[in-house]
Design a protein around this motif. Structure first.
Motif, mmCIF file in Angstrom:
data_model
loop_
_atom_site.group_PDB
_atom_site.id
_atom_site.type_symbol
_atom_site.label_atom_id
_atom_site.label_comp_id
_atom_site.label_asym_id
_atom_site.label_seq_id
_atom_site.Cartn_x
_atom_site.Cartn_y
_atom_site.Cartn_z
ATOM 1 N N ASP B 49 -75.938 52.229 40.043
ATOM 2 C CA ASP B 49 -75.652 50.824 39.770
ATOM 3 C C ASP B 49 -76.506 50.392 38.569
ATOM 4 N N ALA B 50 -76.382 49.130 38.199
ATOM 5 C CA ALA B 50 -77.064 48.672 36.983
ATOM 6 C C ALA B 50 -78.591 48.817 37.068
ATOM 7 N N PRO B 51 -79.242 48.402 38.185
ATOM 8 C CA PRO B 51 -80.700 48.579 38.220
ATOM 9 C C PRO B 51 -81.132 50.040 38.126
ATOM 10 N N GLU B 52 -80.377 50.919 38.773
ATOM 11 C CA GLU B 52 -80.727 52.345 38.697
ATOM 12 C C GLU B 52 -80.539 52.872 37.282
ATOM 13 N N ALA B 53 -79.445 52.447 36.665
ATOM 14 C CA ALA B 53 -79.192 52.886 35.284
ATOM 15 C C ALA B 53 -80.263 52.327 34.347
ATOM 16 N N ASN B 54 -80.664 51.080 34.593
ATOM 17 C CA ASN B 54 -81.715 50.481 33.761
ATOM 18 C C ASN B 54 -83.034 51.212 33.935
ATOM 19 N N ALA B 55 -83.344 51.574 35.187
ATOM 20 C CA ALA B 55 -84.597 52.288 35.444
ATOM 21 C C ALA B 55 -84.580 53.632 34.729
ATOM 22 N N LEU B 56 -83.446 54.296 34.787
ATOM 23 C CA LEU B 56 -83.343 55.593 34.122
ATOM 24 C C LEU B 56 -83.412 55.417 32.601
ATOM 25 N N ALA B 57 -82.765 54.347 32.123
ATOM 26 C CA ALA B 57 -82.775 54.093 30.676
ATOM 27 C C ALA B 57 -84.192 53.828 30.182
ATOM 28 N N ALA B 58 -84.972 53.132 31.007
ATOM 29 C CA ALA B 58 -86.341 52.814 30.601
ATOM 30 C C ALA B 58 -87.209 54.066 30.565
ATOM 31 N N ARG B 59 -86.925 55.000 31.447
ATOM 32 C CA ARG B 59 -87.758 56.201 31.524
ATOM 33 C C ARG B 59 -87.361 57.270 30.523
ATOM 34 N N ARG B 60 -86.062 57.406 30.305
ATOM 35 C CA ARG B 60 -85.609 58.597 29.591
ATOM 36 C C ARG B 60 -84.899 58.328 28.268
ATOM 37 N N ARG B 61 -84.684 57.060 27.936
ATOM 38 C CA ARG B 61 -83.996 56.732 26.691
ATOM 39 C C ARG B 61 -82.702 57.548 26.532
ATOM 40 N N GLY B 98 -79.031 69.027 34.176
ATOM 41 C CA GLY B 98 -79.285 68.189 35.351
ATOM 42 C C GLY B 98 -78.415 66.957 35.379
ATOM 43 N N SER B 99 -78.414 66.296 36.517
ATOM 44 C CA SER B 99 -77.656 65.061 36.681
ATOM 45 C C SER B 99 -78.139 64.356 37.940
ATOM 46 N N ARG B 100 -78.265 63.041 37.820
ATOM 47 C CA ARG B 100 -78.587 62.240 38.999
ATOM 48 C C ARG B 100 -77.318 61.874 39.779
ATOM 49 N N THR B 101 -76.179 62.224 39.225
ATOM 50 C CA THR B 101 -74.923 61.800 39.851
ATOM 51 C C THR B 101 -73.966 62.979 40.033
ATOM 52 N N ILE B 102 -74.516 64.090 40.484
ATOM 53 C CA ILE B 102 -73.663 65.262 40.707
ATOM 54 C C ILE B 102 -72.567 64.919 41.724
ATOM 55 N N ALA B 103 -72.924 64.177 42.764
ATOM 56 C CA ALA B 103 -71.923 63.805 43.771
ATOM 57 C C ALA B 103 -70.791 62.997 43.129
ATOM 58 N N GLY B 104 -71.119 62.135 42.198
ATOM 59 C CA GLY B 104 -70.103 61.331 41.519
ATOM 60 C C GLY B 104 -69.157 62.179 40.683
ATOM 61 N N PHE B 105 -69.718 63.148 39.988
ATOM 62 C CA PHE B 105 -68.855 64.045 39.223
ATOM 63 C C PHE B 105 -67.978 64.870 40.161
ATOM 64 N N GLU B 106 -68.592 65.337 41.240
ATOM 65 C CA GLU B 106 -67.821 66.136 42.197
ATOM 66 C C GLU B 106 -66.648 65.332 42.749
ATOM 67 N N GLN B 107 -66.919 64.092 43.088
ATOM 68 C CA GLN B 107 -65.857 63.241 43.638
ATOM 69 C C GLN B 107 -64.721 63.076 42.625
ATOM 70 N N ARG B 108 -65.085 62.883 41.365
ATOM 71 C CA ARG B 108 -64.055 62.665 40.343
ATOM 72 C C ARG B 108 -63.285 63.944 40.040
ATOM 73 N N CYS B 109 -63.980 65.094 40.108
ATOM 74 C CA CYS B 109 -63.303 66.363 39.802
ATOM 75 C C CYS B 109 -62.470 66.869 40.981
ATOM 76 N N HIS B 110 -62.683 66.292 42.149
ATOM 77 C CA HIS B 110 -62.035 66.789 43.364
ATOM 78 C C HIS B 110 -60.522 66.915 43.210
ATOM 79 N N TRP B 111 -59.915 65.922 42.585
ATOM 80 C CA TRP B 111 -58.447 65.888 42.525
ATOM 81 C C TRP B 111 -57.878 66.880 41.521
ATOM 82 N N TRP B 112 -58.743 67.544 40.813
ATOM 83 C CA TRP B 112 -58.295 68.587 39.879
ATOM 84 C C TRP B 112 -58.341 69.952 40.544
#
Lengths: 272, 314
Positions: B49-61, B98-112
């Protein structure tokens, strides 16, 4: 002896061979000088290890671990050549694969497992060679005639092996603020793929490319190596193999390009 | 991950904090209470979500990429294909780091995948209330440079329809201004079909004009045109007309932007063997690599660690 145990955590999905490995490892460590590693004495809490060892020697399939949370296992070891060996307390808890499956599916970790992972000086990352779930695309393996083409929703449990293992490593990285311990990747049931003639690291690149990239990309801060082990010594469902293995049940054969059971642990202790 | 606290930034962490700019507004339907299915409590969140993305953006640019286009134009497929292609090995000189959202990618790739039980690849429509931010970390395959983080904004196409129709203002989509790259997606399948071309062209022009009003984007150099499903162009019965349409759109974009706007062609999930999985992504990654970040005009505020990563909703 050092008061602080040397923590090594076995990380792997259900049925990836962790408990079988532990049973075989315990037996191997009783052999003097195996890879410069041996038991200094039997551990106080030995009943669980003896249970695993018994099943291993009897060539019985190990049932899924029934305990909840990490099962405490601590081994008093001597590391090095007999005249120059140093004592070391190895803490190598047996963690049920379901704990890791829950971490993948729900992001939920048992506190005790988190504590172990935060302080571990090495990880044994298990991937079973003959149980890899691959991300197969539809046009590569089109649905057979029996499929009605009805789509089933995404279930995290059915995800590819490489996705789950990479995600678990990512979560461990978060716990440890990206300071990873040395990682020995243990490709278990190596006997099932040894005929391919590949080195374990090459097999990893071929069958679990996402994981192989993840490991490579973390160099040089991450020390890692891939091993191929066969704790069972062969396909015990095959009666011929079973009989052959039974003749030397206490010393299982090392398959082509594979490693001794003690090799990943010895390497971890050298690199921790 | 539950029961874990937010890691402290490394000593060399950038001091920027990007408050709220990655936030998502409500669509009209959402505001009216017509939301889609919520993730059940305890299930795994599949994006940030936005706060998580912001936190990651602040840490890792990270480099922030937002694909802007109508529902069904192939935005999510582009993101999914980056991950799916890496799942088969390094490509375009990049490897998965790496990825903090591997589950999200997996969910999106599922239908392929065959595991979906489907007989044809399919991609689910991103809903307005879905968590929008996907994260992936890439490293050059020679390991010469440090790894780079990408934040990929996977937003409901309805936002962009509303933006194009003037029902929503760019200021209501602050992630557009934060993005280092905004790819205006042109549906190649629509351009290839004579009967759908005019409408696609018109909608693209409306969205283009809205994206290029002052302060909508961080700069005009953030903009690119991304033609998805470009395999359809080669099969078009009026390939010449399709190419001409794309050339005119590109010209129009460059004129409005006051600089040449790159046009990329992708066919990330074609059934045509001439267009293998992830076709064209190399050029996209090259573009992201050449200019990883835009300078934000505002001075950064001092870094304040977030209290919880909140990686999961559980």
């Amino acid at each position: 002896m050092s008061s602080q145990p040397h923590g090594v955590v076995m990380l792997g999905l259900p049925s990836s061979g962790k408990s079988t490995y532990l049973g075989g490892l315990f037996h191997s460590l009783k052999d003097s000088g195996a890879d410069g590693l041996r038991l200094q004495g039997l551990p106080d809490e030995r009943d669980y290890l003896i249970e695993l060892e018994k099943a291993w020697l009897a060539l019985e399939p190990l049932e899924r671990s029934r305990h909840h949370g990490p099962k405490h296992v601590e081994l008093p070891l001597l590391l090095g050549e007999p005249d120059d060996a140093r004592p070391l307390r190895l803490e190598i808890p047996d963690v049920v694969g379901e704990s890791y499956e829950a971490a993948w599916e729900y992001g939920q970790w048992e506190q005790s497992l988190q504590a172990l992972l935060r302080t571990a000086r090495g990880l044994l990352l298990f991937a079973r060679a003959n149980a890899v779930v691959a991300p197969e695309l539809i046009e590569i393996h089109p649905s057979k005639g029996e499929s009605s083409g009805e789509r089933s929703p995404w279930e995290p449990a059915d995800s590819p092996t490489q996705a789950k293992l990479c995600d678990l490593l990512e979560q461990v990285g978060e716990m440890r603020r990206e300071a990873f311990p040395a990682i020995a990747v243990v490709v278990s049931a190596w006997d099932s793929v040894a005929d391919l003639g590949l080195a374990p690291a090459d097999w990893l690149q071929w069958q679990l490319p996402l994981l192989a990239q993840w490991l490579t990309s973390h160099k040089p801060t991450l020390t890692q190596r891939t091993f191929g082990v066969s704790a069972q010594g062969g396909d015990l469902e095959n009666e011929q193999v079973r009989e052959q293995v039974a003749i030397h049940a206490g010393e299982r054969p090392v398959p082509l390009n594979g490693d001794k059971l003690t090799a990943p642990l010895r390497w971890l202790l050298d690199h921790a | 991950m539950t029961e874990s606290s937010e890691p402290a930034p490394p000593e060399d962490a950038p001091s920027a904090r990007i408050d709220d700019v990655l936030d998502t507004p409500e669509t009209g339907a959402e505001a009216a209470g017509e939301t889609g299915a919520e993730e059940p409590l305890g299930s795994r969140a599949t994006a940030l979500d936005a706060p998580e993305a912001n936190a990651l953006a602040a840490r890792r640019r990270p480099t922030v990429l937002v694909l802007a286009g109508a529902v069904g134009c192939g935005k999510t497929s582009v993101y999914a294909a980056i991950y799916e292609r890496l799942g088969r090995g390094p490509f375009g000189g990049w490897m998965f780091a790496g990825s903090r959202t591997i589950a999200g990618f997996e969910q999106r790739c599922h239908w392929w995948r065959t595991s979906s039980g489907g007989s044809e690849p399919y991609m689910e429509h991103t809903r307005a209330n879905d968590l929008p931010w996907l994260h992936i970390r890439l490293r050059d395959s020679e390991s010469r440079e440090p790894a780079r983080d990408l934040l990929l904004g996977d937003f409901d196409g309805e936002f962009f329809d509303q933006l194009a129709d003037n029902r929503m203002q760019p200021s209501e989509l602050p992630f557009l201004r934060r993005a280092d790259h905004v790819g205006l997606v042109i549906d190649g399948e629509h351009i290839a079909k004579v009967t759908a071309r005019a409408a696609e062209r018109q909608q693209t022009e409306y969205l283009l004009e809205r994206l290029l009003i002052p302060d909508a984007l961080a700069g005009t150099d953030a903009l690119s045109l991304i033609v998805t499903k470009s395999d359809c162009l080669a099969r078009s019965r009026d390939a010449e007309g399709a190419e001409s349409c794309l050339a005119e759109l590109n010209q129009r974009a460059s004129k409005l932007a006051g600089r040449p706007v790159p046009l990329l062609r992708l066919a990330v999930r074609s059934q045509d063997p001439q267009f293998p999985l992830g076709h064209g992504l190399e050029t996209l990654l090259e573009m992201l690599g050449l200019r990883p970040a835009l300078q934000i005009a505002a001075d950064p505020e001092p870094y304040e660690p977030a209290t919880a990563l909140g990686r999961f909703r559980a």
